[in-house]
Design a protein around this motif. Structure first.
Motif, PDB file in Angstrom:
ATOM      1  N   ASN A  31       0.708  -1.133   0.188  1.00  0.00           N
ATOM      2  CA  ASN A  31      -0.203  -0.041   0.055  1.00  0.00           C
ATOM      3  C   ASN A  31       1.007   1.293   0.012  1.00  0.00           C
ATOM      4  OD1 ASN A  31      -2.291  -1.321   0.126  1.00  0.00           O
ATOM      5  ND2 ASN A  31      -2.108  -1.731   2.450  1.00  0.00           N
ATOM      6  N   GLN A  32       2.126   1.326  -0.439  1.00  0.00           N
ATOM      7  CA  GLN A  32       3.175   2.451  -0.497  1.00  0.00           C
ATOM      8  C   GLN A  32       3.033   3.105   0.723  1.00  0.00           C
ATOM      9  OE1 GLN A  32       0.693   1.809  -3.211  1.00  0.00           O
ATOM     10  NE2 GLN A  32       2.453   0.360  -3.662  1.00  0.00           N
ATOM     11  N   LYS A  33       3.065   2.212   1.703  1.00  0.00           N
ATOM     12  CA  LYS A  33       3.232   3.022   3.241  1.00  0.00           C
ATOM     13  C   LYS A  33       4.520   3.682   3.283  1.00  0.00           C
ATOM     14  CE  LYS A  33       4.106   1.722   7.721  1.00  0.00           C
ATOM     15  NZ  LYS A  33       4.549   0.456   8.888  1.00  0.00           N
ATOM     16  N   TYR A  34       5.676   3.237   2.817  1.00  0.00           N
ATOM     17  CA  TYR A  34       6.826   3.873   3.250  1.00  0.00           C
ATOM     18  C   TYR A  34       7.044   4.870   2.123  1.00  0.00           C
ATOM     19  CZ  TYR A  34       7.921   0.351   6.550  1.00  0.00           C
ATOM     20  OH  TYR A  34       7.900  -0.488   7.808  1.00  0.00           O
ATOM     21  N   GLN A  35       6.709   4.470   0.797  1.00  0.00           N
ATOM     22  CA  GLN A  35       6.755   5.662  -0.240  1.00  0.00           C
ATOM     23  C   GLN A  35       6.079   7.110  -0.029  1.00  0.00           C
ATOM     24  OE1 GLN A  35       5.966   4.260  -4.070  1.00  0.00           O
ATOM     25  NE2 GLN A  35       6.233   6.353  -5.129  1.00  0.00           N
ATOM     26  N   THR A  36       4.784   6.645   0.958  1.00  0.00           N
ATOM     27  CA  THR A  36       3.813   7.811   1.404  1.00  0.00           C
ATOM     28  C   THR A  36       4.658   8.630   2.425  1.00  0.00           C
ATOM     29  OG1 THR A  36       1.994   6.605   0.611  1.00  0.00           O
ATOM     30  CG2 THR A  36       1.765   8.416   2.121  1.00  0.00           C
ATOM     31  N   GLU A  37       5.372   7.831   3.220  1.00  0.00           N
ATOM     32  CA  GLU A  37       6.023   8.281   4.321  1.00  0.00           C
ATOM     33  C   GLU A  37       7.135   9.338   3.840  1.00  0.00           C
ATOM     34  OE1 GLU A  37       7.308   9.393   8.145  1.00  0.00           O
ATOM     35  OE2 GLU A  37       5.361   8.518   7.341  1.00  0.00           O
ATOM     36  N   LEU A  38       7.783   8.933   2.767  1.00  0.00           N
ATOM     37  CA  LEU A  38       9.131   9.396   2.250  1.00  0.00           C
ATOM     38  C   LEU A  38       8.353  10.836   1.665  1.00  0.00           C
ATOM     39  CD1 LEU A  38      11.992   9.779   1.308  1.00  0.00           C
ATOM     40  CD2 LEU A  38      11.068   8.479  -0.593  1.00  0.00           C
ATOM     41  N   LYS A  39       7.184  10.576   1.046  1.00  0.00           N
ATOM     42  CA  LYS A  39       6.684  11.837   0.374  1.00  0.00           C
ATOM     43  C   LYS A  39       6.380  12.863   1.432  1.00  0.00           C
ATOM     44  CE  LYS A  39       4.514  14.310  -2.962  1.00  0.00           C
ATOM     45  NZ  LYS A  39       4.334  15.490  -2.090  1.00  0.00           N
ATOM     46  N   LYS A  40       5.944  12.538   2.687  1.00  0.00           N
ATOM     47  CA  LYS A  40       5.593  13.422   3.675  1.00  0.00           C
ATOM     48  C   LYS A  40       6.867  13.994   4.356  1.00  0.00           C
ATOM     49  CE  LYS A  40       1.315  11.105   5.359  1.00  0.00           C
ATOM     50  NZ  LYS A  40       0.732  10.441   6.339  1.00  0.00           N
ATOM     51  N   LEU A  41       7.899  13.361   4.474  1.00  0.00           N
ATOM     52  CA  LEU A  41       9.112  13.662   5.029  1.00  0.00           C
ATOM     53  C   LEU A  41       9.845  14.660   3.990  1.00  0.00           C
ATOM     54  CD1 LEU A  41      10.580  10.501   6.542  1.00  0.00           C
ATOM     55  CD2 LEU A  41       9.915  12.562   7.747  1.00  0.00           C
ATOM     56  N   ILE A  42       9.864  14.353   2.793  1.00  0.00           N
ATOM     57  CA  ILE A  42      10.428  15.365   1.795  1.00  0.00           C
ATOM     58  C   ILE A  42       9.497  16.665   1.608  1.00  0.00           C
ATOM     59  CG2 ILE A  42      10.561  15.695  -0.908  1.00  0.00           C
ATOM     60  CD1 ILE A  42      11.683  12.960  -1.131  1.00  0.00           C
ATOM     61  N   LYS A  57      10.799  18.672   4.347  1.00  0.00           N
ATOM     62  CA  LYS A  57      12.199  19.136   4.208  1.00  0.00           C
ATOM     63  C   LYS A  57      11.983  20.203   3.322  1.00  0.00           C
ATOM     64  CE  LYS A  57      15.545  17.140   6.233  1.00  0.00           C
ATOM     65  NZ  LYS A  57      16.545  17.917   6.967  1.00  0.00           N
ATOM     66  N   MET A  58      11.273  20.253   2.109  1.00  0.00           N
ATOM     67  CA  MET A  58      11.036  21.111   1.049  1.00  0.00           C
ATOM     68  C   MET A  58      10.809  22.624   1.911  1.00  0.00           C
ATOM     69  SD  MET A  58       8.402  21.507  -1.763  1.00  0.00           S
ATOM     70  CE  MET A  58       8.115  23.054  -2.720  1.00  0.00           C
ATOM     71  N   GLU A 110      11.240  23.343   4.826  1.00  0.00           N
ATOM     72  CA  GLU A 110      12.329  23.961   5.519  1.00  0.00           C
ATOM     73  C   GLU A 110      13.285  24.761   4.613  1.00  0.00           C
ATOM     74  OE1 GLU A 110      14.468  20.729   7.666  1.00  0.00           O
ATOM     75  OE2 GLU A 110      12.665  20.241   8.823  1.00  0.00           O
ATOM     76  N   PHE A 111      13.425  24.064   3.154  1.00  0.00           N
ATOM     77  CA  PHE A 111      14.528  24.786   2.087  1.00  0.00           C
ATOM     78  C   PHE A 111      13.705  25.982   1.818  1.00  0.00           C
ATOM     79  CE2 PHE A 111      16.673  20.559   2.093  1.00  0.00           C
ATOM     80  CZ  PHE A 111      17.956  21.051   2.266  1.00  0.00           C
ATOM     81  N   THR A 112      12.365  25.765   1.751  1.00  0.00           N
ATOM     82  CA  THR A 112      11.664  27.260   1.383  1.00  0.00           C
ATOM     83  C   THR A 112      11.776  28.331   2.343  1.00  0.00           C
ATOM     84  OG1 THR A 112      10.041  25.867   0.359  1.00  0.00           O
ATOM     85  CG2 THR A 112       9.231  28.169   0.609  1.00  0.00           C
ATOM     86  N   GLU A 113      11.603  27.799   3.475  1.00  0.00           N
ATOM     87  CA  GLU A 113      11.935  28.912   4.517  1.00  0.00           C
ATOM     88  C   GLU A 113      13.420  29.631   4.318  1.00  0.00           C
ATOM     89  OE1 GLU A 113      11.061  27.054   8.115  1.00  0.00           O
ATOM     90  OE2 GLU A 113       8.739  26.954   7.732  1.00  0.00           O
ATOM     91  N   CYS A 114      14.339  28.739   4.305  1.00  0.00           N
ATOM     92  CA  CYS A 114      15.804  29.121   4.152  1.00  0.00           C
ATOM     93  C   CYS A 114      15.934  29.848   2.925  1.00  0.00           C
ATOM     94  CB  CYS A 114      16.624  27.741   3.964  1.00  0.00           C
ATOM     95  SG  CYS A 114      18.245  28.096   3.878  1.00  0.00           S
ATOM     96  N   ASN A 115      15.169  29.496   1.728  1.00  0.00           N
ATOM     97  CA  ASN A 115      15.299  30.591   0.425  1.00  0.00           C
ATOM     98  C   ASN A 115      14.781  31.988   0.903  1.00  0.00           C
ATOM     99  OD1 ASN A 115      15.990  30.956  -2.095  1.00  0.00           O
ATOM    100  ND2 ASN A 115      14.045  30.321  -2.737  1.00  0.00           N
ATOM    101  N   MET A 116      13.631  31.823   1.600  1.00  0.00           N
ATOM    102  CA  MET A 116      12.808  33.201   1.784  1.00  0.00           C
ATOM    103  C   MET A 116      13.889  33.902   2.849  1.00  0.00           C
ATOM    104  SD  MET A 116       9.122  32.088   2.351  1.00  0.00           S
ATOM    105  CE  MET A 116       8.044  31.704   0.629  1.00  0.00           C
ATOM    106  N   LYS A 117      14.114  33.362   3.756  1.00  0.00           N
ATOM    107  CA  LYS A 117      15.247  34.125   4.851  1.00  0.00           C
ATOM    108  C   LYS A 117      16.427  34.651   4.031  1.00  0.00           C
ATOM    109  CE  LYS A 117      17.493  33.707   9.350  1.00  0.00           C
ATOM    110  NZ  LYS A 117      18.330  34.776   8.920  1.00  0.00           N
ATOM    111  N   ALA A 118      16.884  34.048   3.135  1.00  0.00           N
ATOM    112  CA  ALA A 118      18.136  34.522   2.293  1.00  0.00           C
ATOM    113  C   ALA A 118      17.891  35.686   1.458  1.00  0.00           C
ATOM    114  CB  ALA A 118      18.821  33.389   1.532  1.00  0.00           C
TER     115      ALA A 118
END
Length: 566
Positions: free
Chosen positions: A353-364, A367-368, A370-378
Motif C-alpha cells: 500500500n506504498q506505506k513507506y513511499q507515502t511516508e517519504l513523500k511527507k518527509l520530503i 524538508k522542502m 524547511e528549504f523554502t523558509e531558508c530560501n525566503m530568509k536568504a
C-alpha cells in the motif's frame, strides 16, 4: 577462482553466493554459531590430517572476476557426518542454512556417485521439516515452490578414477549424475528409501550439474596441497578445476528473493541473521517471515537513504540562495526529489500500500518547507541589506532634519526614487523582494506624512495630491504582492500534483519491472518442471507426472496485479 577456492574438503558442501554490490553491498562481518571465520584474504585453509579443518561455515568474500558490481561469497561448511561432532542435528541445520544462504550449491564427495555418497545427502530429505516458505501453510505441501527459492545444485566428485562410459558408450558428467539420480519403480520401503533423496534433489533444486576431478597431486604431496604451485598439480585436475571455475563465473546465479529481488551483501547479512536466530530459538526458519522482516528493515532504510539524498542534493543549492523566482526553487526541488525517489525505488521492496513511499513523500514535503523558509530568509536578509545600503542618503536627510525644511518633501521623494531605482535594478533579490520593500516603505509612511505636512512650499492641494499618489503606489505594490503570493501558491499546488504523478510513474515502472521478473521466474520454473515431468514420464511415474502437470498449470494461470498510489 583461485586454487584455494576450488580445493575444498572431501564430503563437504561448498556453496557460492553471488550478490549485487550495491547500496552498501558487501557485508562480511557475520559471526554466528554456524557461520564463522570470515576471510577476505587467502581463502580457505586445507585440512591435511584426519582431524577436520573447517568448523561451522566459513566465508570468503571476493569481487566477481567477470561481473562488475557483483561479489562472490564463498561458503565452506564442515564435513557432513564428522565423527568428532557427535550431533547429527548440527549437520542438518548447517545443511539447511547453507541451502538458504546460497545461490549455487556445490556438494563435494570422494570417489564415485554411489549409494553411499547419495546416503550422505540424506539431509536433503529433511529440508521440508526444517524450512517453511510461508507462515500460514497450515500443513500444506510447499515443495512445489522450493525450486523458486533454492539454489542450483552441482555435484563435484573428487579423485574420480573411473571411465565415463555406460553400456559401451561415452557419457557426459551431467549424464553420469542424472543416471545416478534416476528413480526406481515400486512402493516398498526399500524403494521409497532409495528414491527419497534422489527425488528431493531433483524436485527442490532448479538445475543440476556435475564435475569429476582427478586426484590433484601424488599421494605423497596431498598433505601439502596448500604449499604446491599450480605447475606441481596434476594437469588434468588443473584443467577440470578451470572448467568448474569458468562455469561458476559465467553460469552462476545471483542470489534472489521471491519476486526476483536481487540480494545485496546487506540483505544477505540480515537474512542470515534472521535464519540463525530462528534456529537458535528452536523454531523453524520461515522464508516469508524473514523476507517480511527484511522488507521492513530495507524500506525504513530506503526512506532514510532517500531523505538523506534529498537533503544532501538540496543543500548543494543553499549557497546559491535566494533563487530569483519561486519557479527556479521548485525546479531545484523537483530535480532533487527525483534523485531521492530513485534511491528509494532501488532499495525498497514489498512496500504494501506504498506505506513507506507515502511516508517519504511527507518527509520530503517537510524538508522542502524547511528549504523554502531558508530560501525566503536568504531573500529577506539580502533585500534588507540592499535597502539599508541604498537608503543611506535618505536616512541621513531624515535624521539631520534636512527633509523637514521647506522643499524637504521634494528632496525626500528624489531620494526615495533613487532608492527604488537602485533596488529594482539589482538582480537576484529573490521572492521576498516586493514584500521587504513594501514593509520598509510602510515603516516610513508616518515619516513621509510628517515631511509632507512640514513642507511649507507646498499648497494644501499639492499636499493632497502627493498623499493620494503615495497611497496609490502603496496599493499597487500590495496588489503585486498578493498576485505574486497567489502565483506562488498556484505553482506549489501544480508542483504537488506533479510530485504525485512522478511518484505514481516511478512506482508503476517498478511494479512493471517486478511483474517482468516474476514472469521470467515463472517461465524458468515452468521449463524446469517440464524437464522434471519428462523424466518422470520416461521413468513410468505417471502419478508424479500428473502432480507436476498441476503445478505447471498453476504457474501458467494469470496473476492479478495492480498499482495503488495514495
Amino acid at each position: 577462482m583461485s586454487r584455494g577456492e576450488a580445493s575444498v574438503n572431501v564430503q563437504s558442501v561448498f556453496n557460492i553466493v553471488q550478490f549485487q554490490s550495491v547500496c552498501g553491498g558487501r557485508h562480511t562481518g557475520i559471526d554466528y554459531k554456524w557461520c564463522t571465520n570470515v576471510s577476505v584474504g587467502q581463502g580457505f585453509a586445507l585440512g591435511s590430517t584426519i582431524q577436520s579443518k573447517t568448523k561451522g561455515i566459513w566465508m570468503w568474500c571476493v569481487d566477481h572476476p567477470s561481473k562488475p558490481g557483483h561479489t562472490l561469497v564463498l561458503l565452506d561448511t564442515e564435513g557432513l557426518g564428522d565423527v568428532e561432532k557427535g550431533d547429527s542435528k548440527n549437520d542438518a541445520w548447517i545443511f539447511c542454512l547453507a541451502v538458504l544462504m546460497s545461490s549455487n550449491f556445490v556438494f563435494n564427495s570422494f570417489g564415485t556417485i554411489d549409494q553411499q555418497s547419495v546416503d550422505q545427502l540424506h539431509y536433503v530429505t529433511e529440508l521440508t521439516k526444517r524450512i517453511r516458505l510461508t507462515s500460514s501453510s497450515k500443513g500444506e505441501d510447499e515443495t512445489s515452490e522450493f525450486k523458486r527459492i533454492f539454489p542450483s545444485f552441482t555435484w563435484c566428485v573428487r579423485d574420480f578414477t573411473l571411465m565415463l562410459e555406460r553400456d559401451g558408450k561415452n557419457v557426459t558428467e551431467d549424464e553420469y549424475l542424472m543416471n545416478a539420480l534416476k528413480l526406481k519403480n515400486g512402493s516398498n520401503k526399500t524403494t521409497m528409501d532409495y528414491n527419497m533423496p534422489r527425488e528431493c534433489i531433483l524436485h527442490f533444486f532448479h538445475s543440476h550439474k556435475c564435475f569429476v576431478f582427478d586426484r590433484p597431486a601424488s599421494r605423497k604431496n596431498l598433505h601439502r596441497l596448500e604449499e604446491l604451485e599450480e605447475s606441481e598439480l596434476e594437469e588434468d585436475f588443473v584443467e577440470q578445476a578451470g572448467k568448474f571455475c569458468a562455469f561458476m563465473h559465467k553460469e552462476g546465479h545471483v542470489k534472489t528473493l521471491p519476486g526476483g529481488i536481487l540480494v545485496t551483501g546487506r540483505l544477505l547479512g540480515n537474512l542470515t541473521d534472521s535464519y540463525v536466530k530462528a534456529i537458535q530459538s528452536g523454531s523453524i526458519p520461515c522464508m516469508e517471515n524473514a523476507v517480511l522482516a527484511l522488507a521492513e528493515l530495507e524500506n525504513m532504510g530506503a526512506v532514510k537513504d532517500a531523505l538523506s539524498k534529498y537533503d544532501s542534493e538540496m543543500s548543494k543549492y543553499v549557497k546559491t540562495f535566494p533563487t530569483e523566482t519561486n519557479e527556479e526553487f521548485l525546479n531545484m526541488h523537483r530535480e532533487c526529489e527525483v534523485k531521492a525517489l530513485e534511491v528509494f525505488m532501488a532499495r525498497s521492496f514489498m512496500d504494501e500500500n506504498q506505506k513507506y513511499q507515502t511516508e517519504l513523500k511527507k518527509l520530503i514535503d517537510k524538508k522542502m518547507k524547511e528549504f523554502t523558509e531558508c530560501n525566503m530568509k536568504a531573500s529577506e536578509d539580502l533585500c534588507r541589506a540592499l535597502i539599508e545600503e541604498f537608503s543611506k542618503t535618505l536616512e541621513t536627510g531624515i535624521s539631520t532634519g534636512e527633509c523637514f525644511t521647506p522643499g524637504g518633501h521634494t528632496l525626500y521623494l528624489l531620494e526615495k526614487m533613487n532608492l527604488l531605482e537602485e533596488y529594482n535594478l539589482y538582480s537576484g533579490k529573490g521572492i521576498k523582494a516586493l514584500e521587504v520593500l513594501q514593509n520598509y516603505l510602510d515603516d516610513k509612511r508616518a515619516v513621509e506624512d510628517a515631511i509632507l505636512f512640514a513642507d511649507q512650499t507646498l499648497t494644501e492641494k499639492e499636499k493632497q495630491i502627493a498623499e493620494e499618489q503615495a497611497k496609490a503606489e502603496a496599493s499597487k505594490r500590495e496588489k503585486e504582492i498578493i498576485e505574486e503570493n497567489n502565483r506562488r501558491l498556484q505553482q506549489c499546488c501544480e508542483d504537488q500534483k506533479r510530485s504525485f504523478q512522478q511518484n505514481e510513474k516511478m512506482l508503476k515502472e517498478k511494479m512493471e519491472e517486478q511483474e517482468r521478473k516474476m514472469r521470467q521466474e515463472n517461465e524458468r520454473l515452468i521449463q524446469q518442471k517440464l524437464q522434471e515431468q519428462q523424466a518422470m514420464l520416461n521413468g513410468g511415474f505417471q502419478d508424479k507426472f500428473n502432480a507436476l502437470q498441476g503445478e505447471i498449470a498453476q504457474l501458467r494461470a494469470p496473476r492479478k496485479s495492480g498499482c495503488v498510489v495514495s
